[in-house]
Design an enzyme around this catalytic site. Structure first.
Site, PDB file in Angstrom:
ATOM      1  N   ASP A  25       0.796  -1.244   0.000  1.00 57.47           N
ATOM      2  CA  ASP A  25       0.000   0.000   0.000  1.00 57.47           C
ATOM      3  C   ASP A  25       0.825   1.290   0.000  1.00 57.47           C
ATOM      4  O   ASP A  25       0.468   2.261   0.686  1.00 57.47           O
ATOM      5  CB  ASP A  25      -0.962   0.006   1.200  1.00 57.47           C
ATOM      6  CG  ASP A  25      -1.952  -1.145   1.182  1.00 57.47           C
ATOM      7  OD1 ASP A  25      -1.906  -1.970   0.247  1.00 57.47           O
ATOM      8  OD2 ASP A  25      -2.762  -1.239   2.119  1.00 57.47           O
ATOM      9  N   GLU A  73      -4.618  -0.839  -1.287  1.00 54.02           N
ATOM     10  CA  GLU A  73      -5.927  -0.884  -0.627  1.00 54.02           C
ATOM     11  C   GLU A  73      -6.847   0.049  -1.395  1.00 54.02           C
ATOM     12  O   GLU A  73      -6.620   1.261  -1.449  1.00 54.02           O
ATOM     13  CB  GLU A  73      -5.818  -0.439   0.835  1.00 54.02           C
ATOM     14  CG  GLU A  73      -7.180  -0.497   1.543  1.00 54.02           C
ATOM     15  CD  GLU A  73      -7.119  -0.087   3.020  1.00 54.02           C
ATOM     16  OE1 GLU A  73      -6.012   0.084   3.563  1.00 54.02           O
ATOM     17  OE2 GLU A  73      -8.206   0.064   3.619  1.00 54.02           O
ATOM     18  N   LYS A 130      -6.742  -4.756  -3.016  1.00 55.67           N
ATOM     19  CA  LYS A 130      -7.353  -5.473  -1.885  1.00 55.67           C
ATOM     20  C   LYS A 130      -8.366  -4.572  -1.173  1.00 55.67           C
ATOM     21  O   LYS A 130      -8.086  -3.400  -0.925  1.00 55.67           O
ATOM     22  CB  LYS A 130      -6.262  -5.926  -0.908  1.00 55.67           C
ATOM     23  CG  LYS A 130      -5.464  -4.794  -0.266  1.00 55.67           C
ATOM     24  CD  LYS A 130      -4.321  -5.387   0.557  1.00 55.67           C
ATOM     25  CE  LYS A 130      -3.534  -4.356   1.336  1.00 55.67           C
ATOM     26  NZ  LYS A 130      -4.286  -3.535   2.278  1.00 55.67           N
ATOM     27  N   LYS A 133      -7.678  -4.817   5.016  1.00 62.78           N
ATOM     28  CA  LYS A 133      -6.361  -4.460   5.532  1.00 62.78           C
ATOM     29  C   LYS A 133      -5.379  -5.592   5.218  1.00 62.78           C
ATOM     30  O   LYS A 133      -4.249  -5.343   4.818  1.00 62.78           O
ATOM     31  CB  LYS A 133      -6.425  -4.182   7.047  1.00 62.78           C
ATOM     32  CG  LYS A 133      -7.423  -3.085   7.438  1.00 62.78           C
ATOM     33  CD  LYS A 133      -7.170  -1.786   6.698  1.00 62.78           C
ATOM     34  CE  LYS A 133      -8.145  -0.691   7.136  1.00 62.78           C
ATOM     35  NZ  LYS A 133      -8.062   0.506   6.265  1.00 62.78           N
ATOM     36  N   VAL A 158       3.193   0.350   4.185  1.00 60.97           N
ATOM     37  CA  VAL A 158       2.460   1.083   5.225  1.00 60.97           C
ATOM     38  C   VAL A 158       1.036   0.543   5.368  1.00 60.97           C
ATOM     39  O   VAL A 158       0.494  -0.020   4.437  1.00 60.97           O
ATOM     40  CB  VAL A 158       2.413   2.585   4.869  1.00 60.97           C
ATOM     41  CG1 VAL A 158       3.807   3.160   4.825  1.00 60.97           C
ATOM     42  CG2 VAL A 158       1.690   2.868   3.552  1.00 60.97           C
ATOM     43  N   THR A 159       0.465   0.775   6.573  1.00 63.02           N
ATOM     44  CA  THR A 159       1.146   1.200   7.782  1.00 63.02           C
ATOM     45  C   THR A 159       1.542  -0.046   8.569  1.00 63.02           C
ATOM     46  O   THR A 159       0.886  -1.076   8.458  1.00 63.02           O
ATOM     47  CB  THR A 159       0.278   2.114   8.672  1.00 63.02           C
ATOM     48  OG1 THR A 159      -0.897   1.411   9.091  1.00 63.02           O
ATOM     49  CG2 THR A 159      -0.117   3.378   7.933  1.00 63.02           C
ATOM     50  N   CYS A 163      -2.113  -2.479   7.787  1.00 63.65           N
ATOM     51  CA  CYS A 163      -2.116  -3.417   6.659  1.00 63.65           C
ATOM     52  C   CYS A 163      -0.887  -4.316   6.621  1.00 63.65           C
ATOM     53  O   CYS A 163      -0.978  -5.472   6.181  1.00 63.65           O
ATOM     54  CB  CYS A 163      -2.280  -2.651   5.360  1.00 63.65           C
ATOM     55  SG  CYS A 163      -3.936  -1.940   5.222  1.00 63.65           S
ATOM     56  N   GLN A 203       8.372 -13.984  21.658  1.00 62.91           N
ATOM     57  CA  GLN A 203       8.009 -15.394  21.817  1.00 62.91           C
ATOM     58  C   GLN A 203       8.670 -16.261  20.737  1.00 62.91           C
ATOM     59  O   GLN A 203       8.029 -17.147  20.144  1.00 62.91           O
ATOM     60  CB  GLN A 203       6.483 -15.568  21.788  1.00 62.91           C
ATOM     61  CG  GLN A 203       5.751 -14.697  22.815  1.00 62.91           C
ATOM     62  CD  GLN A 203       4.257 -14.929  22.806  1.00 62.91           C
ATOM     63  OE1 GLN A 203       3.781 -15.975  23.240  1.00 62.91           O
ATOM     64  NE2 GLN A 203       3.512 -13.952  22.318  1.00 62.91           N
TER      65      GLN A 203
END
Ligand code: TIU
Length: 222
Positions: A25, A73, A130, A133, A158-159, A163, A203
């Site tokens: 995007d 987007e 798309k 997001k 971005v961002t 997204c 993790q």
């Protein structure tokens, strides 16, 4: 195999022949004044600042012969792919589909929905429009990636926390090893970018890895 020793949270090993770069995007609507990002009340300048870095990343990927996929987007002109829940939320100065200085906000084919001139796709590169997001939702992205035979994805754009992170999580759940190029992504909110980088790496790389553009370029021999 290529290797980025400095990647976080630990070294990232990947096969460049089975890796694609996804640039999310990088559109005028998010990066220039008068677009969707600005209509939401955001300062777009931090996003403008990463354009040269994304260009260097693109150059590295293209030089290595790596497939590049660009996303945008945007919605159909009749808004049939824009849920009212998305269009009507909040109090933006202009809603999706409204007229703005770069044409109708976030509508396919309008100037604002185009990728910024410095990062325009080259012929042969895939462009995915798309409505969500995440870039896997309601798009052919999975089929495109399966056709390319890639197992690893590098992410820019971005961002970071909207997204890019949504798409990276979608990709992680679909079995891809994912690396977010940390200086080739940006948010309107510095604290959200920092939090996203931290939660991606946490993790034991629960969502994926992070590394810099220079580290990626070096690993690709650029
Ligand atoms: N508002 C915001 O941060 N992002 C979006 O609406 N779309 C993307 O992130 N591309």
């Amino acid at each position: 195999m290529a290797r980025i020793d400095g990647a976080l949270p630990f070294a990232f090993t990947f096969d460049p022949a089975r890796t694609a770069l996804i640039v999310i995007d990088m559109q005028r609507d998010f990066i220039e004044d008068g677009g969707f990002g600005a209509s939401l009340g955001n300062d777009v300048r931090p996003l403008q600042a990463i354009v040269p870095t994304v260009a260097r990343l693109l150059d590295g990927a293209r030089s290595a012969g790596m497939p590049v996929i660009h996303t945008r987007e945007c919605h159909l002109p009749d808004l049939s792919d824009c849920p009212p829940a998305k269009r009507l939320r909040g109090k933006p100065s202009a809603r999706i589909g409204d007229a703005g200085p770069m044409g109708r906000i976030l509508i396919a084919g309008e100037p604002g929905a185009e990728i910024v001139p410095d990062l325009l796709p080259l012929g042969g590169e895939t462009v995915i429009d798309k409505p969500g997001k995440g870039a896997f939702h309601a798009t052919p992205l999975m089929e495109v990636l399966s056709g390319l035979g890639v197992t690893t994805l590098l992410f820019a754009g971005v961002t970071t926390e909207v997204c890019v992170q949504t798409t990276m999580r979608e990709a992680n759940d679909r079995g891809f090893d994912c690396l977010l190029v940390e200086d080739a992504t940006e948010s309107y909110f510095p604290e959200f970018k920092a939090a996203t980088l931290a939660m991606v790496r946490a993790q034991g790389a629960i969502v994926g890895w992070t590394a810099t553009t220079d580290e990626v370029r070096r690993a690709l021999g650029a």
